[in-house]
Every structure is written in C-alpha cells, then in structure tokens.
Scaffold this motif. Structure first.
Motif, short mmCIF file in Angstrom:
data_model
loop_
_atom_site.label_atom_id
_atom_site.label_comp_id
_atom_site.label_asym_id
_atom_site.label_seq_id
_atom_site.Cartn_x
_atom_site.Cartn_y
_atom_site.Cartn_z
N ARG A 228 44.19 34.67 37.86
CA ARG A 228 43.15 35.58 38.33
C ARG A 228 43.03 35.54 39.86
NH1 ARG A 228 39.73 32.74 34.35
NH2 ARG A 228 41.75 31.70 34.15
N ALA A 229 42.17 36.38 40.41
CA ALA A 229 42.03 36.47 41.87
C ALA A 229 41.64 35.12 42.45
CB ALA A 229 40.99 37.53 42.21
N SER A 230 41.99 34.89 43.71
CA SER A 230 41.66 33.60 44.34
C SER A 230 40.15 33.41 44.43
CB SER A 230 42.31 33.50 45.72
OG SER A 230 41.76 34.47 46.58
N ALA A 231 39.38 34.51 44.45
CA ALA A 231 37.92 34.42 44.52
C ALA A 231 37.35 33.59 43.37
CB ALA A 231 37.31 35.83 44.46
N VAL A 232 38.05 33.59 42.24
CA VAL A 232 37.57 32.89 41.06
C VAL A 232 37.70 31.37 41.24
CG1 VAL A 232 37.99 32.62 38.57
CG2 VAL A 232 38.07 34.88 39.61
N SER A 233 38.67 30.94 42.03
CA SER A 233 38.79 29.49 42.25
C SER A 233 38.13 29.00 43.54
CB SER A 233 40.26 29.04 42.20
OG SER A 233 41.06 29.92 42.91
N THR A 234 37.76 29.93 44.45
CA THR A 234 37.14 29.47 45.71
C THR A 234 35.60 29.52 45.66
OG1 THR A 234 37.32 31.69 46.64
CG2 THR A 234 39.10 30.15 47.16
N GLN A 446 33.15 35.91 46.68
CA GLN A 446 33.65 37.02 47.49
C GLN A 446 32.98 38.35 47.10
OE1 GLN A 446 35.86 37.43 49.97
NE2 GLN A 446 36.65 35.34 50.14
N LYS A 447 32.80 39.22 48.10
CA LYS A 447 32.30 40.57 47.81
C LYS A 447 33.26 41.26 46.84
CE LYS A 447 30.19 41.19 52.32
NZ LYS A 447 30.08 41.96 53.56
N HIS A 448 32.70 41.99 45.92
CA HIS A 448 33.57 42.79 45.05
C HIS A 448 32.84 44.00 44.49
CE1 HIS A 448 31.72 39.66 42.43
NE2 HIS A 448 31.93 40.44 41.38
N GLU A 449 33.64 44.98 44.12
CA GLU A 449 33.10 46.14 43.43
C GLU A 449 34.00 46.42 42.24
OE1 GLU A 449 33.14 49.65 45.87
OE2 GLU A 449 35.26 49.46 46.32
N GLY A 450 33.49 47.22 41.32
CA GLY A 450 34.31 47.47 40.16
C GLY A 450 33.71 48.49 39.21
N HIS A 460 37.67 44.81 42.23
CA HIS A 460 38.37 44.73 43.52
C HIS A 460 37.59 43.81 44.47
CE1 HIS A 460 40.15 46.91 47.29
NE2 HIS A 460 40.85 45.86 46.96
N TYR A 461 38.20 42.66 44.80
CA TYR A 461 37.64 41.78 45.83
C TYR A 461 38.18 42.33 47.14
CZ TYR A 461 36.91 38.89 41.70
OH TYR A 461 36.54 38.45 40.46
N MET A 479 40.11 36.07 30.57
CA MET A 479 41.03 35.04 31.09
C MET A 479 42.37 35.65 31.50
SD MET A 479 39.42 32.12 30.78
CE MET A 479 40.49 30.71 30.48
N ILE A 480 42.69 36.84 30.95
CA ILE A 480 44.03 37.40 31.19
C ILE A 480 43.93 38.59 32.12
CG2 ILE A 480 46.07 38.38 30.05
CD1 ILE A 480 44.88 37.00 27.42
N ASN A 481 44.40 38.40 33.33
CA ASN A 481 44.34 39.47 34.33
C ASN A 481 45.47 40.46 34.08
OD1 ASN A 481 44.02 41.07 36.54
ND2 ASN A 481 44.45 39.46 38.07
N LEU A 482 45.10 41.68 33.72
CA LEU A 482 46.09 42.70 33.36
C LEU A 482 46.48 43.58 34.55
CD1 LEU A 482 44.41 43.85 30.02
CD2 LEU A 482 46.40 42.34 30.27
N TYR A 483 45.95 43.28 35.72
CA TYR A 483 46.23 44.14 36.87
C TYR A 483 47.72 44.11 37.20
CZ TYR A 483 45.59 46.73 41.15
OH TYR A 483 45.66 47.70 42.12
#
Ligand code: CA
Length: 511
Positions: A228-234, A446-450, A460-461, A479-483
């Motif tokens: 997943r996006a790095s925002a999820v771990s930071t 992190q800022k995000h919209e969606g 989108h972060y 858990m599964i990022n389909l992007y």
C-alpha cells in the motif's frame, strides 16, 4: 363578537394542531469517534447497545453512511453547514469555525424552532443559532468538566460541574427539556457527547464492566502495510508505538520515570476526580496494572495487552453513552414527547479499533470513514428498516431543514434524506467524495482525497503522489492495493472519472 372570538380560537387551535403535525421536534445525538463495530444494531459488534437498538428498531439504520473528512471539528462543521470542508473553511482541527455562515440550527431558529445545544462543541468560536447553549470547554474533560452556558444571547458563564461527562451532558439535556423550554413550541435539541473520544476514561457506573472479557483481535492487528501507499506506514497512530501507557491505558508511571508525549498531562485528567471516584478508579485498575508491570511484556504480546486494555475502556465509554441515551429516550416516552420527536444518532466519524494495528481515524479506510447513523421519525420511517444508500454527514442539514419546512440554501451541498426516511425511491449519489487535510499534524497522516462507490474506493495521497484502490467487497480489510493492476484498469479509469466529476460538482480547488 363572541362568534368572531370562537372562530379565531378555532383557527388558532387548528393552526397549532397542524403546526404540531407538520413540525416535529428533533433530538440530534452526536457522539465522538463511535466506531460501527461498537453498535449492536450493526453486524459484528463487539458489545450490546440495547438503547441504541431502541432507536434503530423504531426507525431506520443506514448501512453505508460516510463522512467527508474523518476528523472531529471538520466533521462537526460539515454537519452544521451541509457543505464540504473547502467551502466551510474548517479543513482541520486547527481551523476556527466562521459562525456567519448558514447552519441548520440557525435557519430552524429563524423559522420558529426553539434551539438548544448541550455538550461538546469544539469549534473555537461560540455557538450561533441557539436560544440556549451549555457547552464543554474545547475538547472537554471526562471528570468534573467545565461547561460554558449562555441563555438568549447572555454573556457566557463558565462553571465546573462535579460528575462524569456523559452523565452530566444527559442531565443538562433532560433539564432543558423539563425546565427550560417553552412546551408549546417545537424544538431542536442537540445533545453532543464527548465520549468515546481519547483518552477513553470510563464513568463510575461502567468501571466494573468487561473486567474478565477478552475481545476478539481484528485480523489486521499486525498489518505489515505491504503493497500500500507509504502514507500507511509513516502514520503515527499504532497501538504498538503511539499509544501511551499513562495517558491512554491507565497505567501510572513508575517512580522516577521520565514522562514523554501526552503522558505529561495524564495526571491532570486523574486529578479532576473526587476522592470516591478516585478510589473506584484505583480499585478497577491497580491489581491489573501491578501484574502488567511484573509481566514485562514485549513485542506482539505487549500490543495484544494494549489492545485489550484499549477495548475495555473504549467500550465502557460506549456503554456509558448507551445507558444515557436510554435515560433520554425514557424521558421522551414518559413525557408524551416520543410520538412527535425525530431522533438522530450519529458519530462525527468512525474509529479504528485495532484494524491495521491502529487507533484514531483520518484515513479514508472503512473503519474511520463509515459512521453509525440511526434515525427514527415516528409514523414516517418504517420501523426496523435499513438503507444501503451512500449517505453522508453532509446530508443531515438539508434533511432536517426539509423536515422543518425551511428552504434549503443553494450553498448546501448535501442531499435531503427525507425521501429515504419516507421509504420512497429516489435518485441518489453512486459515488462520494472524501478529503483529509491535516498534515503535518497529530498522527502524521498524509493529505488525501478519494472517491468511494458501493464496492470500490480510490485514494490519492496527492502531496506524495501515491495511489490506492480497493475492492472492499472482496477485500473488506482493505489490504490489497489494486491500483495499476491491469485486471482492474477499467474500474480504475471509471473511479478516476468519478473523482474528477465530484471535484467539479463540489467546486473543489485544485490541490
Ligand atoms: Ca471525533
């Protein structure tokens, strides 16, 4: 002359009856950080909430109710104004609410409703649009809270009231119903609880609950954030590393220990208790704290212990809410108000109860995005019904205005839920817009919209330009990022188009 008087009286009486029929009272109960997983009207609840079920059984349960921005002050402002954060200006918890903008209480007051606001306000400026308000100071305190009161525009007066916050907010609410209001006119009453907001301090009446309960752990308690996006771990909202023993988990520091972070102000919360409250508190926690300290847990075992202690206190706070909602419902029933009073129960956003190893909210993931929303409207909503439509906190203001017969300002961006409440088929949004702004800030999300549809979600972060896409029907834990997964290219494109269209519709400035 007598005849004229009689006719005038008759018109007056009929007028009053019509008014009574057309303009129901409204009680809006807002709670703070109540996760869907802690309401027994919803599937998979960790506890029983029989009084919230009374509202659901008497009305409608919304199964896909979402917020537009999962954080406290912004959500409260969305609810009041029926507008997204970029329109109402309260984008994060640091923003001050500009009270010159139209809100549903102000418009209902102008239309002849008596309006009262009791409990947590948390918008930096004082309430406008209320005949009576009695609010907690800022975030408010759980024990011996300070309330600030103003009646008909009088200079606000602060006073500390002995007792527990959820009980006191309910006492003040019932006192207003019983003694303060004009019983001949319709009313709008906002009862806003602080609980179950962090630091999850339970009330004296709930301390004994769950002492020996082991709550099931969420499947993702030890999420490694892979894919997943790095925002999820930071982020900084994990139970393992960002939950404080004294401030959040009721374990006092060892003698001579150096206090860090929020632990520095934990003692202040405890010092507000009376001697009796403090004794009961110590009796609840002391023995378990001693064995916890002796056990010297580390790693996963320490996280597991923290999760259990967190759930114990969070859910005790919820039981305090449920008991007090019961008291308020009893009052309405016993005083002949239940038949003509709409009750709305809502949270300002959801909350992570250990999913992904987290507490707090902010992320556009299901546990924080979705809110409990229960509405009973006697003789209108079908009892025990439910709706899968994608409603939002944005929709409450136009809904209540329509019910009150007040014109909905064009500025409001939500959609009235009245047709849903009446059980009528109605065109409804097939996608919702979300935007979180508070970065840098508490918990470093992190800022995000969606955009979210019935089944998919695109996030989108944008400051780090990373994307996530989930199919939360086949992957409910997200858990599964389909992007950029070629098999989902069509869906990704469709979600992207919907996101763009919603930004145009809501006049979102380009990020
Ligand atoms: Ca909140």
């Amino acid at each position: 002359m007598k005849k004229v008087c009689f006719i005038v009286s008759l018109i007056f009486v009929l007028g009053c009856q019509t008014q009574k029929f057309e303009r129901p009272n409204v009680v809006f109960i807002l709670v703070d950080d109540h996760a869907l997983k802690a309401v027994s009207s919803y599937e998979g609840s960790l506890i029983e909430t029989p009084n919230l079920e009374r509202i659901a059984n008497n009305g409608i349960r919304f199964d896909a109710a979402c917020v537009t921005n999962a954080i406290c002050a912004p959500s409260r402002t969305v609810i009041l104004t029926g507008t997204h954060s970029h329109i109402n200006g309260v984008v994060d918890n640091g923003s001050r609410f500009d009270p010159s903008q139209p809100t549903f209480p102000l418009l209902m007051q102008e239309a002849g409703y008596q309006t009262a606001m009791i409990g947590k306000w948390h918008l930096k400026s004082n309430p406008v649009g209320f005949d009576y308000w009695d609010i907690l100071n800022g975030q408010g305190q759980y024990y011996s809270p300070v309330f600030m009161k103003s009646v008909n525009g009088s200079e606000p007066v602060n006073r500390t009231i002995d007792g527990y916050c959820t009980d006191l907010t309910t006492d003040l609410t019932i006192d207003w119903l019983d003694q303060e209001r004009n019983k001949e006119e319709p009313f709008l009453l906002l009862c806003h609880h602080k609980a179950p907001h962090r630091t999850w301090m339970p009330g004296p009446n709930q301390l004994e609950l769950f002492k020996d309960t082991q709550f099931p752990e969420p499947e993702t308690l030890f999420d490694d954030f892979r894919g997943r996006a790095s925002a999820v771990s930071t982020q900084e909202m994990t139970i393992s590393d960002h939950m404080y023993l004294w401030h959040d988990l009721m374990v006092p520091p060892q003698e001579g220990a150096t206090l860090e972070g929020p632990d520095k102000w934990a003692q202040g919360n405890i010092d507000r208790m009376s001697e009796t409250q403090r004794t009961a508190w110590d009796e609840t926690f002391d023995a378990d704290n001693d064995s916890f300290i002796k056990s010297d847990l580390k790693g996963a075992e320490l996280t597991r212990w923290k999760y259990q202690r967190y759930m114990q206190n969070y859910l005790r706070c919820i039981k305090g809410i449920d008991d007090n909602v019961g008291r308020l419902l009893d009052y309405l029933e016993e005083n002949d108000l239940a038949d003509n009073t709409i009750i709305v129960y809502m949270s300002d956003q959801g909350f992570f109860l250990g999913e992904h190893g987290w507490y707090d909210k902010r992320f556009m993931y299901e546990p924080s995005l979705r809110i409990p929303l229960l509405i009973s409207w006697p003789d209108v909503t079908d009892k025990g019904s439910h709706s899968d439509l994608l409603v939002q906190n944005l929709d409450l203001a136009p809904t209540l205005l329509e019910i009150a017969g007040v014109e909905i300002p064009k500025r409001m961006q939500g959609q009235s839920m009245v047709p849903i409440l009446k059980g009528d088929a109605t065109p409804w949004r097939d996608a919702m817009y979300y935007h979180y702004y508070e970065y840098p800030g508490a918990h470093s999300v992190q800022k995000h919209e969606g955009v979210r549809t019935e089944r998919y979600k695109l996030i989108h972060y944008y400051e780090i330009d990373e994307w996530e896409m989930f199919d939360f029907k086949s992957d409910p834990n997200e858990m599964i990022n389909l992007y950029d997964n070629p098999a989902y290219a069509g869906i990704q494109n469709e979600l992207n188009q919907k996101l763009k269209a919603l930004k145009v519709q809501y006049e979102v400035p380009s990020s």
